[in-house]
Design a protein around this motif. Sequence first.
Motif, PDB file in Angstrom:
ATOM      1  N   ASP A 231      44.244  -4.147  54.642  1.00 48.15           N
ATOM      2  CA  ASP A 231      44.806  -4.950  53.455  1.00 48.15           C
ATOM      3  C   ASP A 231      43.487  -4.900  52.609  1.00 48.15           C
ATOM      4  O   ASP A 231      43.554  -4.879  51.179  1.00 48.15           O
ATOM      5  CB  ASP A 231      45.313  -6.115  53.627  1.00 48.15           C
ATOM      6  CG  ASP A 231      46.718  -6.172  54.108  1.00 48.15           C
ATOM      7  OD1 ASP A 231      47.267  -5.140  54.122  1.00 48.15           O
ATOM      8  OD2 ASP A 231      47.114  -7.165  54.613  1.00 48.15           O
ATOM      9  N   ARG A 232      42.316  -5.206  53.271  1.00 45.95           N
ATOM     10  CA  ARG A 232      41.011  -5.372  52.346  1.00 45.95           C
ATOM     11  C   ARG A 232      40.624  -3.976  52.063  1.00 45.95           C
ATOM     12  O   ARG A 232      39.888  -4.035  50.929  1.00 45.95           O
ATOM     13  CB  ARG A 232      39.887  -6.158  53.451  1.00 45.95           C
ATOM     14  CG  ARG A 232      40.237  -7.556  53.479  1.00 45.95           C
ATOM     15  CD  ARG A 232      39.146  -8.085  54.404  1.00 45.95           C
ATOM     16  NE  ARG A 232      37.687  -7.819  54.205  1.00 45.95           N
ATOM     17  CZ  ARG A 232      36.806  -7.319  54.991  1.00 45.95           C
ATOM     18  NH1 ARG A 232      37.015  -6.837  55.959  1.00 45.95           N
ATOM     19  NH2 ARG A 232      35.561  -7.153  54.264  1.00 45.95           N
ATOM     20  N   CYS A 233      40.917  -2.926  52.591  1.00 43.79           N
ATOM     21  CA  CYS A 233      40.431  -1.681  52.218  1.00 43.79           C
ATOM     22  C   CYS A 233      41.327  -1.256  51.046  1.00 43.79           C
ATOM     23  O   CYS A 233      40.761  -0.912  50.224  1.00 43.79           O
ATOM     24  CB  CYS A 233      40.721  -0.663  53.316  1.00 43.79           C
ATOM     25  SG  CYS A 233      39.618  -0.506  54.702  1.00 43.79           S
ATOM     26  N   VAL A 234      42.434  -1.515  50.979  1.00 41.05           N
ATOM     27  CA  VAL A 234      43.422  -1.190  49.928  1.00 41.05           C
ATOM     28  C   VAL A 234      43.105  -2.188  48.502  1.00 41.05           C
ATOM     29  O   VAL A 234      42.607  -1.322  47.485  1.00 41.05           O
ATOM     30  CB  VAL A 234      44.918  -1.640  50.135  1.00 41.05           C
ATOM     31  CG1 VAL A 234      45.646  -1.485  48.806  1.00 41.05           C
ATOM     32  CG2 VAL A 234      45.346  -0.872  51.122  1.00 41.05           C
ATOM     33  N   ALA A 235      42.608  -3.377  48.815  1.00 42.87           N
ATOM     34  CA  ALA A 235      42.138  -4.414  47.587  1.00 42.87           C
ATOM     35  C   ALA A 235      40.771  -3.886  47.132  1.00 42.87           C
ATOM     36  O   ALA A 235      40.431  -3.921  46.245  1.00 42.87           O
ATOM     37  CB  ALA A 235      41.861  -5.538  48.316  1.00 42.87           C
ATOM     38  N   THR A 236      39.999  -3.009  47.927  1.00 39.82           N
ATOM     39  CA  THR A 236      38.812  -2.492  47.666  1.00 39.82           C
ATOM     40  C   THR A 236      38.876  -1.382  46.894  1.00 39.82           C
ATOM     41  O   THR A 236      37.765  -0.640  46.408  1.00 39.82           O
ATOM     42  CB  THR A 236      37.703  -2.393  48.875  1.00 39.82           C
ATOM     43  OG1 THR A 236      37.712  -3.500  49.385  1.00 39.82           O
ATOM     44  CG2 THR A 236      36.274  -2.239  48.373  1.00 39.82           C
ATOM     45  N   GLY A 237      40.079  -0.696  46.788  1.00 41.19           N
ATOM     46  CA  GLY A 237      40.359   0.645  46.265  1.00 41.19           C
ATOM     47  C   GLY A 237      40.072   1.792  47.029  1.00 41.19           C
ATOM     48  O   GLY A 237      39.892   3.022  46.556  1.00 41.19           O
ATOM     49  N   ILE A 238      40.179   1.437  48.631  1.00 41.41           N
ATOM     50  CA  ILE A 238      39.887   2.631  49.496  1.00 41.41           C
ATOM     51  C   ILE A 238      41.308   3.334  49.677  1.00 41.41           C
ATOM     52  O   ILE A 238      42.246   2.635  50.247  1.00 41.41           O
ATOM     53  CB  ILE A 238      39.347   2.242  50.825  1.00 41.41           C
ATOM     54  CG1 ILE A 238      38.008   1.836  50.508  1.00 41.41           C
ATOM     55  CG2 ILE A 238      39.312   3.276  51.751  1.00 41.41           C
ATOM     56  CD1 ILE A 238      37.237   1.132  51.736  1.00 41.41           C
TER      57      ILE A 238
ATOM     58  N   ILE B  22      31.990  -1.846  51.437  1.00 43.74           N
ATOM     59  CA  ILE B  22      31.487  -1.020  50.382  1.00 43.74           C
ATOM     60  C   ILE B  22      30.889   0.245  50.947  1.00 43.74           C
ATOM     61  O   ILE B  22      31.018   1.252  50.233  1.00 43.74           O
ATOM     62  CB  ILE B  22      30.351  -1.924  49.733  1.00 43.74           C
ATOM     63  CG1 ILE B  22      30.869  -3.002  48.940  1.00 43.74           C
ATOM     64  CG2 ILE B  22      29.587  -0.821  48.853  1.00 43.74           C
ATOM     65  CD1 ILE B  22      29.909  -4.098  48.590  1.00 43.74           C
ATOM     66  N   ASN B  23      30.297   0.343  51.921  1.00 43.73           N
ATOM     67  CA  ASN B  23      29.750   1.474  52.562  1.00 43.73           C
ATOM     68  C   ASN B  23      30.781   2.373  53.106  1.00 43.73           C
ATOM     69  O   ASN B  23      30.750   3.656  52.725  1.00 43.73           O
ATOM     70  CB  ASN B  23      29.052   1.054  53.865  1.00 43.73           C
ATOM     71  CG  ASN B  23      28.210   2.396  54.514  1.00 43.73           C
ATOM     72  OD1 ASN B  23      27.544   3.068  53.914  1.00 43.73           O
ATOM     73  ND2 ASN B  23      28.665   2.694  55.859  1.00 43.73           N
TER      74      ASN B  23
END
Length: 295
Positions: A195-202, A166-167
Amino acid sequence: MSYHAQHSNTLNQGLSELKGDINVSFEFFPPSTPEMEKTLWKSVRRLEPLNPKFVSVTYGANSGVRDRTHSVIERIQQETKLTAAPHLTLIDACDDDLKLIAAQYWSSGVKDIVALRGDVPAGEASPQRYAADLVSLLRSVADFDISVAAYPETHPEAKNAQSDLINLKRKVDAGANRAITQFFFDIETYLRFRDRCVATGIEAEIVPGILPVTNFTQLKRFANQTNVTLPNWLHQQFSGLENDAETRQLVGANVAIDMVKVLAREGVKDFHFYTLNRAELTYAICHTLGVRGEA
């Protein structure tokens, strides 16, 4: 299963199709002795023909290191064709000072900055400002190209992996152009993080930070400070080489070349190298990636 086993077929195929679409950048640190200064500038000159996207120069909280950073940036601008990207931290500096530094950089032709919170001095209270605040401040001064830090294995001070992610999103939403990761050695860790960055909308590029290893003892110290896992296979690679610098160099090059080959096959087009002010391994790895010096 280690990435070596999973990707052995991939490695054997080579990188013949990666012609001209790989970008690299390099990190240097300001030297503290005349001998280290010679090593730095020899490395800068050696890597300059590879035409990196930018070269970053680290920056400390104390004024002596800051001054050395500024002088390295100045010389890079004056004597090379490289794009200089100074690190800038907000620890130990007020907003007015930061705006002044940013404005001076912009007016002197420095358009790229690596924006970091910086390390909190021992014994001081938790900070009230973070890298996202610095990104916003820089955006208020000029249209900089801004890189920020990312942590595939979570920042040592983060509550958990989700809060750390989130940060990172806050930094990107504030205007960061890309995130450069802390060094790592487990490929799957980076890929899962991406992959987690993409899923978070980054949506910003998550550029892998590559640390070519020549001194495993020093690496263990770095890893302890930065919450980086050193896999068992890496310990085994360097086992028994404590007094054999030449073989350590060859092993370190092999490890890093394997890593960048797999990452390139996984679609990574940008790589950031923590050079430790030495050019040999980084140059060899770039050559393997198809990034070649000018004739």
